[in-house]
Design a protein around this motif. Structure first.
Motif, mmCIF file in Angstrom:
data_model
loop_
_atom_site.group_PDB
_atom_site.id
_atom_site.type_symbol
_atom_site.label_atom_id
_atom_site.label_comp_id
_atom_site.label_asym_id
_atom_site.label_seq_id
_atom_site.Cartn_x
_atom_site.Cartn_y
_atom_site.Cartn_z
ATOM 1 N N GLY A 148 10.437 -23.959 -27.233
ATOM 2 C CA GLY A 148 10.125 -22.925 -26.238
ATOM 3 C C GLY A 148 8.962 -23.313 -25.342
ATOM 4 N N GLY A 149 7.905 -23.923 -25.931
ATOM 5 C CA GLY A 149 6.742 -24.329 -25.137
ATOM 6 C C GLY A 149 7.081 -25.418 -24.148
ATOM 7 N N VAL A 150 7.846 -26.441 -24.644
ATOM 8 C CA VAL A 150 8.222 -27.549 -23.750
ATOM 9 C C VAL A 150 9.141 -27.055 -22.637
ATOM 10 C CG1 VAL A 150 9.483 -29.728 -23.626
ATOM 11 C CG2 VAL A 150 7.893 -29.318 -25.509
ATOM 12 N N ALA A 151 10.079 -26.176 -22.986
ATOM 13 C CA ALA A 151 11.010 -25.665 -21.964
ATOM 14 C C ALA A 151 10.263 -24.896 -20.876
ATOM 15 C CB ALA A 151 12.064 -24.772 -22.634
ATOM 16 N N ASP A 152 9.328 -24.045 -21.295
ATOM 17 C CA ASP A 152 8.584 -23.267 -20.297
ATOM 18 C C ASP A 152 7.610 -24.151 -19.511
ATOM 19 O OD1 ASP A 152 9.931 -21.017 -20.905
ATOM 20 O OD2 ASP A 152 8.315 -20.030 -22.008
ATOM 21 N N TRP A 153 7.043 -25.189 -20.211
ATOM 22 C CA TRP A 153 6.200 -26.145 -19.461
ATOM 23 C C TRP A 153 7.017 -26.828 -18.381
ATOM 24 C CZ3 TRP A 153 7.287 -31.413 -19.436
ATOM 25 C CH2 TRP A 153 6.383 -32.206 -18.706
ATOM 26 N N PHE A 154 8.232 -27.246 -18.752
ATOM 27 C CA PHE A 154 9.114 -27.908 -17.789
ATOM 28 C C PHE A 154 9.450 -26.962 -16.618
ATOM 29 C CE2 PHE A 154 13.051 -29.375 -15.973
ATOM 30 C CZ PHE A 154 12.948 -30.760 -15.994
ATOM 31 N N ALA A 155 9.758 -25.692 -16.937
ATOM 32 C CA ALA A 155 10.150 -24.735 -15.899
ATOM 33 C C ALA A 155 8.996 -24.467 -14.922
ATOM 34 C CB ALA A 155 10.621 -23.434 -16.541
ATOM 35 N N VAL A 156 7.790 -24.245 -15.482
ATOM 36 C CA VAL A 156 6.635 -23.956 -14.619
ATOM 37 C C VAL A 156 6.259 -25.174 -13.799
ATOM 38 C CG1 VAL A 156 4.174 -23.405 -14.631
ATOM 39 C CG2 VAL A 156 5.753 -22.122 -16.106
ATOM 40 N N THR A 157 6.244 -26.337 -14.441
ATOM 41 C CA THR A 157 5.873 -27.562 -13.715
ATOM 42 C C THR A 157 6.883 -27.880 -12.626
ATOM 43 O OG1 THR A 157 4.858 -28.411 -15.744
ATOM 44 C CG2 THR A 157 5.287 -29.997 -13.986
ATOM 45 N N ALA A 158 8.166 -27.576 -12.867
ATOM 46 C CA ALA A 158 9.211 -27.882 -11.886
ATOM 47 C C ALA A 158 9.050 -27.083 -10.595
ATOM 48 C CB ALA A 158 10.587 -27.595 -12.491
ATOM 49 N N LEU A 159 8.291 -26.005 -10.657
ATOM 50 C CA LEU A 159 8.039 -25.243 -9.427
ATOM 51 C C LEU A 159 7.227 -26.056 -8.421
ATOM 52 C CD1 LEU A 159 7.131 -21.733 -10.912
ATOM 53 C CD2 LEU A 159 9.239 -22.350 -9.704
ATOM 54 N N PHE A 160 6.341 -26.929 -8.948
ATOM 55 C CA PHE A 160 5.385 -27.600 -8.075
ATOM 56 C C PHE A 160 5.595 -29.114 -7.972
ATOM 57 C CE2 PHE A 160 3.436 -23.898 -10.131
ATOM 58 C CZ PHE A 160 3.115 -23.128 -9.031
ATOM 59 N N ARG A 161 6.107 -29.728 -9.013
ATOM 60 C CA ARG A 161 6.307 -31.178 -8.964
ATOM 61 C C ARG A 161 7.477 -31.569 -9.876
ATOM 62 N NH1 ARG A 161 3.457 -33.297 -13.445
ATOM 63 N NH2 ARG A 161 2.064 -31.762 -14.427
ATOM 64 N N LYS A 162 7.666 -32.852 -10.011
ATOM 65 C CA LYS A 162 8.773 -33.341 -10.834
ATOM 66 C C LYS A 162 8.245 -33.673 -12.223
ATOM 67 C CE LYS A 162 11.157 -35.354 -6.864
ATOM 68 N NZ LYS A 162 11.689 -36.590 -6.244
ATOM 69 N N PRO A 163 8.525 -32.840 -13.208
ATOM 70 C CA PRO A 163 8.020 -33.122 -14.560
ATOM 71 C C PRO A 163 8.706 -34.348 -15.152
ATOM 72 C CG PRO A 163 9.490 -31.209 -14.566
ATOM 73 C CD PRO A 163 9.271 -31.579 -13.143
ATOM 74 N N LEU A 164 7.905 -35.293 -15.622
ATOM 75 C CA LEU A 164 8.405 -36.545 -16.212
ATOM 76 C C LEU A 164 9.311 -37.309 -15.248
ATOM 77 C CD1 LEU A 164 9.273 -35.172 -19.797
ATOM 78 C CD2 LEU A 164 7.154 -36.248 -19.014
ATOM 79 N N GLY A 165 9.111 -37.056 -13.924
ATOM 80 C CA GLY A 165 9.916 -37.734 -12.914
ATOM 81 C C GLY A 165 11.324 -37.235 -12.795
ATOM 82 N N PHE A 166 11.647 -36.112 -13.420
ATOM 83 C CA PHE A 166 13.010 -35.576 -13.393
ATOM 84 C C PHE A 166 13.327 -35.101 -11.966
ATOM 85 C CE2 PHE A 166 16.403 -32.533 -14.182
ATOM 86 C CZ PHE A 166 17.189 -33.220 -15.091
ATOM 87 N N PRO A 167 14.363 -35.616 -11.282
ATOM 88 C CA PRO A 167 14.566 -35.379 -9.849
ATOM 89 C C PRO A 167 15.413 -34.158 -9.495
ATOM 90 C CG PRO A 167 16.067 -37.078 -10.591
ATOM 91 C CD PRO A 167 15.287 -36.657 -11.809
ATOM 92 N N TYR A 168 16.140 -33.606 -10.438
ATOM 93 C CA TYR A 168 17.126 -32.578 -10.092
ATOM 94 C C TYR A 168 16.514 -31.172 -10.186
ATOM 95 C CZ TYR A 168 20.225 -36.540 -10.791
ATOM 96 O OH TYR A 168 20.805 -37.770 -10.711
ATOM 97 N N HIS A 169 16.538 -30.488 -9.053
ATOM 98 C CA HIS A 169 16.075 -29.097 -8.971
ATOM 99 C C HIS A 169 14.645 -28.933 -9.480
ATOM 100 C CE1 HIS A 169 20.102 -27.830 -7.879
ATOM 101 N NE2 HIS A 169 20.570 -28.514 -8.910
ATOM 102 N N THR A 170 13.815 -29.894 -9.106
ATOM 103 C CA THR A 170 12.393 -29.800 -9.422
ATOM 104 C C THR A 170 11.603 -29.887 -8.116
ATOM 105 O OG1 THR A 170 12.356 -32.195 -9.801
ATOM 106 C CG2 THR A 170 12.655 -30.771 -11.740
ATOM 107 N N ALA A 171 10.243 -29.754 -8.228
ATOM 108 C CA ALA A 171 9.379 -29.694 -7.026
ATOM 109 C C ALA A 171 9.954 -28.680 -6.032
ATOM 110 C CB ALA A 171 9.235 -31.070 -6.396
ATOM 111 N N ILE A 172 10.267 -27.514 -6.567
ATOM 112 C CA ILE A 172 10.983 -26.502 -5.777
ATOM 113 C C ILE A 172 10.174 -26.046 -4.563
ATOM 114 C CG2 ILE A 172 11.920 -24.157 -5.862
ATOM 115 C CD1 ILE A 172 12.607 -24.685 -8.787
ATOM 116 N N LEU A 173 8.876 -25.784 -4.756
ATOM 117 C CA LEU A 173 8.055 -25.288 -3.651
ATOM 118 C C LEU A 173 7.984 -26.292 -2.508
ATOM 119 C CD1 LEU A 173 6.314 -22.970 -2.674
ATOM 120 C CD2 LEU A 173 4.338 -24.042 -3.788
#
Length: 428
Positions: A47-72
């Motif tokens: 749960g912690g990792v999933a929510d970290w990934f979701a929140v981080t994906a709003l602003f940047r690419k977590p772990l370089g993951f390119p799909y539907h990340t860095a949304i802002l």
């Protein structure tokens, strides 16, 4: 974004607990409590990792993951437009702005502002300065020539019918004929009542008598009458003078028949003269001569110079705020006009309605224009930011909430893990 915030620390703790639980599970594979502990820490970690990934994906690419990340960053333009729309349509909508203006008593605020002496002087100073600046641009000679030409033009195009109609209105309908007739009779009465007039009447009677006394017999009778005081020229002159004065007294009475008869005859004579062709020709000639004789350019120039001098201030320094320091009578006239305007604003409902509508319209237009400007300012400000600055701006506003979202992921995950593990044990 800060490193090792409380959400990161909680995630690190959960990770450490998961590793400890995994090691214990390897050491004691059949222990029920260790199994439950591992199950809960595993769910909390997920749960912690999933929510970290979701929140981080709003602003940047977590772990370089390119799909539907860095949304802002990817949706920057849409985010900017949404912010502009929110400011314009939600916070400062036209309906809300106009409603706020309606609640303001603009007229009362305006009157209270004007009633302050300093504000009245300031407003009067602005008006005076405007007049001065406008008059300074006036070419006196050119303006005088234009006014003279306009006067000549107006005189030359006046039709005779209008002249006659105006004369009739002035002479009859405004009873100027009565005034002129009374004035004429008063002048005649004043002249008749003088001693010189009496002597002139006496002299005229004597001259007339002498002309009629060329016959010797008539002359003899006249001389005898004079000697016996039967015929007295001085007395006759006095009687005639008094009779004329009595007649003028009657003529001064507006309802006297003789007066009415004379005025009717004068009016008839005037109508007859107006219709006469020779008179009409003469009027046209006079009209042309008047146009040609109007040479008032120099006089108009002098008048304009006097007007400019009248507006000239003794103290040329400063702006509108000190324009009324013992300057010209015009300043006091303007102040008096402002005071009269304030009285009308307080008493005349029609003027109040007109001024209120004007103020409301002006304020409404200004506010609506400001609404568009606010949107433009927001758009320009957001567009000028880099992606990192934009991310930091948004994150700083909701940082606490985002951290709790991440921590809640671990907490809720652990609770769900506990529930699921308990159910699995009950179902076995």
């Amino acid at each position: 974004m800060k490193n090792w915030n409380k959400a990161d620390k909680l995630l690190a703790i959960v990770t450490a607990l998961f590793i400890i639980a995994l090691l214990l599970k390897l050491q004691y594979p059949e222990n029920l409590y260790i199994k439950g502990f591992l199950f809960c820490t595993e769910a909390a970690l997920v749960g912690g990792v999933a929510d970290w990934f979701a929140v981080t994906a709003l602003f940047r690419k977590p772990l370089g993951f390119p799909y539907h990340t860095a949304i802002l960053s990817r949706k920057r333009q849409a985010f900017t437009n949404s912010c502009v729309n929110m400011v314009q349509q939600e916070f400062f909508s036209k309906k809300k702005l106009l409603f706020r203006i309606r609640k303001l008593n603009l007229l009362q605020l305006f009157v209270e502002w004007l009633e302050k002496n300093q504000m009245k002087e300031f407003l009067a100073g602005i008006i005076l300065q405007y007049l001065e600046n406008a008059l300074k641009q006036v070419d006196i000679q050119k303006t005088a020539g234009i006014v003279e030409a306009e006067i000549k033009k107006k005189i030359s195009i006046v039709p005779q019918e209008k002249i006659y109609a105006d004369l009739k209105t002035w002479f009859v309908e405004k009873e100027k004929n009565e005034e002129l007739f009374s004035y004429l009779i008063e002048e005649i009465r004043r002249k008749i009542s003088q001693e010189e007039t009496k002597l002139a009447i006496q002299e005229s009677i004597q001259t007339y008598s002498e002309e009629k006394n060329k016959n010797i017999f008539v002359a003899f009778l006249t001389t005898a009458a004079q000697l016996s005081n039967v015929l007295n020229f001085a007395e006759a002159a006095s009687v005639l003078q008094q009779q004329i004065l009595n007649l003028t007294t009657d003529l001064l009475q507006k309802d006297h028949p003789l007066r009415r008869q004379l005025l009717d005859q004068i009016y008839t004579a005037i109508n007859r003269i107006i219709k006469d062709e020779s008179w009409q020709t003469l009027v046209l000639k006079w009209q042309g001569e008047i146009v040609e004789s109007v040479m008032i350019k120099e006089q108009l120039s002098e008048c304009l110079k006097l007007v400019l001098q009248y507006f000239k201030r003794e103290n040329e320094e400063g702006g509108p705020s000190n324009l009324l320091a013992l300057q010209t009578p015009v300043a006091h006239i303007i102040l008096a006009g402002i005071d009269r305007g304030l009285v009308l604003l307080k008493t005349d409902e029609k003027i109040q309605h007109t001024i209120y509508q004007f103020l409301y319209d002006m304020m409404g237009r200004s506010v609506l224009q400001a609404q568009l400007m606010i949107g433009s300012i927001v758009k320009e400000a957001l567009s000028a930011m880099s992606d990192a600055q934009m991310n930091q701006l948004v994150y700083s506003k909701v940082e606490t909430d985002l951290l709790w979202i991440r921590m809640n992921g671990s907490i809720v995950g652990a609770l769900i893990g506990l529930i699921l593990f308990s159910l699995s044990q009950l179902l076995q």
